[in-house]
Design an enzyme around this catalytic site. Structure first.
Site, PDB file in Angstrom:
ATOM      1  N   CYS A  25       0.865  -1.184   0.000  1.00  0.00           N
ATOM      2  CA  CYS A  25       0.000   0.000   0.000  1.00  0.00           C
ATOM      3  C   CYS A  25       0.896   1.227   0.000  1.00  0.00           C
ATOM      4  O   CYS A  25       2.119   1.136   0.120  1.00  0.00           O
ATOM      5  CB  CYS A  25      -0.904   0.012   1.227  1.00  0.00           C
ATOM      6  N   ILE A  61      -5.774  -6.935   0.505  1.00  0.00           N
ATOM      7  CA  ILE A  61      -5.281  -8.312   0.657  1.00  0.00           C
ATOM      8  C   ILE A  61      -5.988  -9.001   1.817  1.00  0.00           C
ATOM      9  O   ILE A  61      -6.519 -10.103   1.670  1.00  0.00           O
ATOM     10  CB  ILE A  61      -3.752  -8.328   0.869  1.00  0.00           C
ATOM     11  N   GLY A  77       1.816  -2.860   4.780  1.00  0.00           N
ATOM     12  CA  GLY A  77       2.552  -4.050   5.152  1.00  0.00           C
ATOM     13  C   GLY A  77       1.664  -5.179   5.611  1.00  0.00           C
ATOM     14  O   GLY A  77       0.485  -5.273   5.253  1.00  0.00           O
TER      15      GLY A  77
END
Length: 220
Positions: free
Chosen positions: A2, A52, A76
């Site tokens: 991101c 995700i 992350g």
């Protein structure tokens, strides 16, 4: 992957939404799925999302806690976030998403900056604590996720990529001669330097706190 960015400036009476949007648009490849902006002077936060974990709208960023006193932009993955989630819910926290991002917010409510010792993963984030008027930037132990920042003694700007910082016209583009010397000596510029003066890389395994008109850097 991101993209995150933000500005903290206690002199500003209103944050510039278009500037934050321009910063986000500097790295659309980092987050093609969504964009979010949080504005509440003296801080503005921006995020480009690659979905995700928890693809629903509950995973949108910037993300706040229940009261809205905390806001985070995160890039992350926290590998053991399900275990952290279980621990948090057992102690009375209510989480509204399945994201690893939200676990950081609630860990901070309990542990403050000490919550970093529970985070196993690759990450960079900016967390705004409005009650303390504190901005907290942190980077993972190996420095897998990038984080750049600019500080001129009054204005703090941060982003996943340096080109996003340069969207802010107040960020000086003056060359850092020490960094240039390092580049000519080593063929790269090591952290914390960058080619621009007053623009720095947050070193791996470090965090920055901005509050009361000053910044402090710590290794954890």
């Amino acid at each position: 992957m991101c993209g995150i960015c933000g500005i903290l400036d206690f002199r500003e009476q209103a944050m510039n939404r278009e500037l934050l949007r321009d910063m986000c648009n500097a790295f659309p490849h980092r987050g093609p799925d969504d964009e979010g902006i949080y504005l509440s002077p003296p801080v503005g936060l921006g995020h480009r999302r690659l979905s995700i974990i928890d693809l629903s709208a509950a995973g949108r960023q910037p993300m706040g806690n229940e009261e809205g006193s905390l806001q985070i932009v995160f890039n992350g993955e926290i590998y053991e976030h399900e275990k952290l989630r279980t621990r948090l819910t057992q102690t009375g926290h209510r989480l509204n998403s399945r994201t690893d991002t939200e676990t950081i917010l609630h860990l901070y409510e309990e542990e403050g900056t000490g919550s970093l010792r529970y985070l196993n993963g690759m990450f960079a984030f900016g967390l705004w604590d409005s009650s303390r008027e504190r901005l907290w930037l942190a980077r993972d132990r190996l420095g897998i996720k990038p984080l750049y920042y600019y500080w001129d003694g009054a204005r703090l700007v941060f982003a996943s990529e340096m080109k996003a910082l340069l969207k802010d016209p107040r960020v000086s583009k003056e060359l850092d001669l020490q960094a240039l010397d390092l580049y000519l000596t080593r063929n790269y510029i090591p952290a914390p330097w960058t080619i621009f003066r007053n623009v720095r890389k947050l070193p791996p395994g470090s965090y920055l706190l901005a509050e009361k008109g000053k910044i402090t850097l710590e290794t954890y």
